[in-house]
Scaffold this active site. Structure first.
Site, PDB file in Angstrom:
ATOM      1  N   TYR A 164      18.925  -1.446  -3.737  1.00  0.00           N
ATOM      2  CA  TYR A 164      20.175  -0.722  -3.474  1.00  0.00           C
ATOM      3  C   TYR A 164      20.437  -0.589  -1.983  1.00  0.00           C
ATOM      4  O   TYR A 164      21.450  -0.012  -1.584  1.00  0.00           O
ATOM      5  CB  TYR A 164      20.285   0.589  -4.234  1.00  0.00           C
ATOM      6  CG  TYR A 164      19.131   1.567  -4.232  1.00  0.00           C
ATOM      7  CD1 TYR A 164      18.322   1.782  -3.116  1.00  0.00           C
ATOM      8  CD2 TYR A 164      18.898   2.340  -5.378  1.00  0.00           C
ATOM      9  CE1 TYR A 164      17.301   2.723  -3.145  1.00  0.00           C
ATOM     10  CE2 TYR A 164      17.877   3.277  -5.405  1.00  0.00           C
ATOM     11  CZ  TYR A 164      17.084   3.460  -4.286  1.00  0.00           C
ATOM     12  OH  TYR A 164      16.084   4.392  -4.320  1.00  0.00           O
ATOM     13  N   LYS A 179      16.829   3.135   2.610  1.00  0.00           N
ATOM     14  CA  LYS A 179      16.271   1.790   2.399  1.00  0.00           C
ATOM     15  C   LYS A 179      17.133   0.728   3.086  1.00  0.00           C
ATOM     16  O   LYS A 179      16.615  -0.314   3.510  1.00  0.00           O
ATOM     17  CB  LYS A 179      16.145   1.489   0.907  1.00  0.00           C
ATOM     18  CG  LYS A 179      15.069   2.310   0.183  1.00  0.00           C
ATOM     19  CD  LYS A 179      13.659   1.939   0.602  1.00  0.00           C
ATOM     20  CE  LYS A 179      12.621   2.553  -0.331  1.00  0.00           C
ATOM     21  NZ  LYS A 179      11.236   2.297   0.102  1.00  0.00           N
TER      22      LYS A 179
HETATM   23  P1  NAP Z   1       5.218   6.931  -5.623  1.00  0.00           P
HETATM   24  O1  NAP Z   1       4.155   6.757  -6.643  1.00  0.00           O
HETATM   25  O2  NAP Z   1       6.119   8.143  -5.689  1.00  0.00           O
HETATM   26  O3  NAP Z   1       4.485   6.918  -4.213  1.00  0.00           O
HETATM   27  C1  NAP Z   1       5.014   7.412  -3.050  1.00  0.00           C
HETATM   28  C2  NAP Z   1       3.836   7.624  -2.105  1.00  0.00           C
HETATM   29  O4  NAP Z   1       4.318   8.014  -0.838  1.00  0.00           O
HETATM   30  C3  NAP Z   1       2.887   8.704  -2.598  1.00  0.00           C
HETATM   31  O5  NAP Z   1       1.572   8.161  -2.664  1.00  0.00           O
HETATM   32  C4  NAP Z   1       2.969   9.781  -1.522  1.00  0.00           C
HETATM   33  O6  NAP Z   1       1.667  10.322  -1.277  1.00  0.00           O
HETATM   34  C5  NAP Z   1       3.457   8.999  -0.317  1.00  0.00           C
HETATM   35  N1  NAP Z   1       4.225   9.848   0.585  1.00  0.00           N
HETATM   36  C6  NAP Z   1       5.381  10.509   0.301  1.00  0.00           C
HETATM   37  N2  NAP Z   1       5.771  11.213   1.373  1.00  0.00           N
HETATM   38  C7  NAP Z   1       4.857  10.980   2.358  1.00  0.00           C
HETATM   39  C8  NAP Z   1       4.730  11.424   3.697  1.00  0.00           C
HETATM   40  N3  NAP Z   1       5.625  12.263   4.247  1.00  0.00           N
HETATM   41  N4  NAP Z   1       3.674  11.001   4.432  1.00  0.00           N
HETATM   42  C9  NAP Z   1       2.760  10.142   3.877  1.00  0.00           C
HETATM   43  N5  NAP Z   1       2.840   9.685   2.612  1.00  0.00           N
HETATM   44  C10 NAP Z   1       3.882  10.105   1.865  1.00  0.00           C
HETATM   45  O7  NAP Z   1       6.197   5.679  -5.492  1.00  0.00           O
HETATM   46  P2  NAP Z   1       6.102   4.179  -6.078  1.00  0.00           P
HETATM   47  O8  NAP Z   1       6.901   4.108  -7.312  1.00  0.00           O
HETATM   48  O9  NAP Z   1       4.682   3.736  -6.100  1.00  0.00           O
HETATM   49  O10 NAP Z   1       6.922   3.392  -4.978  1.00  0.00           O
HETATM   50  C11 NAP Z   1       6.277   2.801  -3.865  1.00  0.00           C
HETATM   51  C12 NAP Z   1       7.340   2.139  -2.993  1.00  0.00           C
HETATM   52  O11 NAP Z   1       8.089   1.196  -3.758  1.00  0.00           O
HETATM   53  C13 NAP Z   1       8.351   3.118  -2.409  1.00  0.00           C
HETATM   54  O12 NAP Z   1       8.715   2.693  -1.110  1.00  0.00           O
HETATM   55  C14 NAP Z   1       9.525   2.979  -3.359  1.00  0.00           C
HETATM   56  O13 NAP Z   1      10.764   3.337  -2.754  1.00  0.00           O
HETATM   57  C15 NAP Z   1       9.466   1.507  -3.675  1.00  0.00           C
HETATM   58  N6  NAP Z   1      10.115   1.123  -4.952  1.00  0.00           N
HETATM   59  C16 NAP Z   1       9.516   1.428  -6.127  1.00  0.00           C
HETATM   60  C17 NAP Z   1      10.111   1.009  -7.316  1.00  0.00           C
HETATM   61  C18 NAP Z   1       9.440   1.253  -8.671  1.00  0.00           C
HETATM   62  O14 NAP Z   1       9.924   0.757  -9.691  1.00  0.00           O
HETATM   63  N7  NAP Z   1       8.333   1.991  -8.748  1.00  0.00           N
HETATM   64  C19 NAP Z   1      11.320   0.328  -7.293  1.00  0.00           C
HETATM   65  C20 NAP Z   1      11.929   0.059  -6.068  1.00  0.00           C
HETATM   66  C21 NAP Z   1      11.299   0.455  -4.890  1.00  0.00           C
HETATM   67  P3  NAP Z   1       1.424  11.864  -0.876  1.00  0.00           P
HETATM   68  O15 NAP Z   1       2.215  12.692  -1.838  1.00  0.00           O
HETATM   69  O16 NAP Z   1      -0.065  11.991  -1.015  1.00  0.00           O
HETATM   70  O17 NAP Z   1       1.881  12.007   0.550  1.00  0.00           O
END
Ligand code: NAP
Length: 293
Positions: A164, A179
């Site tokens: 997006y 993003k």
């Molecule tokens: P997730 O499980 O919510 O993971 C996000 C991670 O970011 C958590 O481990 C969190 O750890 C860390 N985090 C958040 N705020 C932080 C901060 N201020 N400082 C340091 N660490 C921080 O997300 P995910 O689904 O695995 O997604 C991973 C990436 O892929 C992201 O960039 C997301 O936008 C992208 N993405 C995912 C999908 C999907 O289908 N899953 C689709 C499109 C894009 P703590 O809480 O320990 O800090």
């Protein structure tokens, strides 16, 4: 009659395309690698010999990430770090250097997100998501870039984006805007730092459900009952597929790829219907009552 079969499933977790030891002697710094896709990406680097640094805020996430990397047999360092804070990022890199030497790869995976109609979003929610997803990504790039420029060493950055960034993200206006910034800074930094040997790319996941998804994101996902049937690939992504793409981009075999955004989503973002479906407002999609100022 030809039945739709969808895209074939990938090899199982544990398989690798790159040769064993591709990242021997390389430290890889992955933000948010204690959960979901960050953990999956870090695991693929670990499988190829990398020393892994996991940077995030919550102790339980750091522990879970460390367990996953140790189970693969790689060395791992966990550092408590809030990527919104430049001093916290610098301290995390100091710890990484002490443990393994300067990381040769940075994966900016950490982000924040939740669905909300734009008119309901608080200024603080907007600022928080942009601060983590865009500002935090820049601060980590900056720390990595400054250290490599000072040392005269090459490096590779993989920023995790979202499609997006270029389509817009109704219901996710904060994250989509952030993003878009991540994709754009990838392109600027690739040019600025190419002369110093630093590759900068962006990797965009499609739909990759995982057990660590926040309740907000899971709740949104649950609005689509058969997720596979709603993808052109007739399946969602398997997390090792994203890890393989990340390791390839940062590997010696991807050295001439820089400033690129690689989408791993089975063509979901290009999807359009031949005929326009009826428009449903974000409020209706989220089951929210009419807007009350
Ligand atoms: P997730 O499980 O919510 O993971 C996000 C991670 O970011 C958590 O481990 C969190 O750890 C860390 N985090 C958040 N705020 C932080 C901060 N201020 N400082 C340091 N660490 C921080 O997300 P995910 O689904 O695995 O997604 C991973 C990436 O892929 C992201 O960039 C997301 O936008 C992208 N993405 C995912 C999908 C999907 O289908 N899953 C689709 C499109 C894009 P703590 O809480 O320990 O800090």
């Amino acid at each position: 009659m030809t039945e739709p079969i969808g895209l074939p499933r990938p090899p199982a977790v544990g398989d690798t395309a790159l040769r064993p030891g591709t990242f021997d002697g390389t430290a890889v710094f992955v933000t948010g690698a204690g959960t979901g896709l960050g953990k999956a990406i870090a695991s693929e680097f670990a499988r190829l010999g990398a020393d892994v640094v996991i940077a995030s805020r919550k102790p339980e996430h750091l522990t879970a990430g460390a367990e996953a990397i140790e189970a693969i047999g790689a060395r791992v360092l966990t550092v408590s770090c809030d990527i919104r804070d430049a001093e916290s990022v610098a301290a995390a890199f100091d710890a990484a250097v002490d443990a393994f030497g300067l990381p040769g790869v940075l994966v900016n995976n950490a982000a924040a997100n939740f669905p909300v109609p734009a008119e309901d979003m608080s200024p603080n929610a907007w600022r928080t998501v942009v601060d983590i997803t865009l500002n935090g990504t820049f601060l980590c790039c900056r720390e990595f870039g400054r250290r490599h420029l000072a040392a005269g060493t090459p490096g590779s950055i993989v920023n995790i984006g979202a499609s997006y960034a270029w389509t817009g993200g109704p219901g996710f206006v904060h994250s989509a805007a952030a993003k878009a910034g991540v994709k754009n800074l990838t392109e600027s930094l690739a040019v600025e730092w190419g002369p110093y040997g630093i590759q900068v790319n962006c990797l965009v996941p499609g739909l990759f459900p995982h057990e660590d998804m926040t309740d907000d994101i899971r709740g949104n996902l649950d609005r689509t009952h058969d997720k596979d049937a709603c993808q052109p690939a007739l399946r969602v992504g398997e997390r090792q597929e994203l890890g393989w793409a990340a390791t390839f981009l940062a590997s010696p075999y991807g050295r001439f790829i820089s400033g690129h955004t690689l989408v791993v989503d089975g063509a979901n973002w290009q999807r359009r219907s031949m005929t326009n479906p009826p428009v449903t407002t974000i409020r209706d999609q989220m089951g929210r009552p009419p807007f009350e100022p």
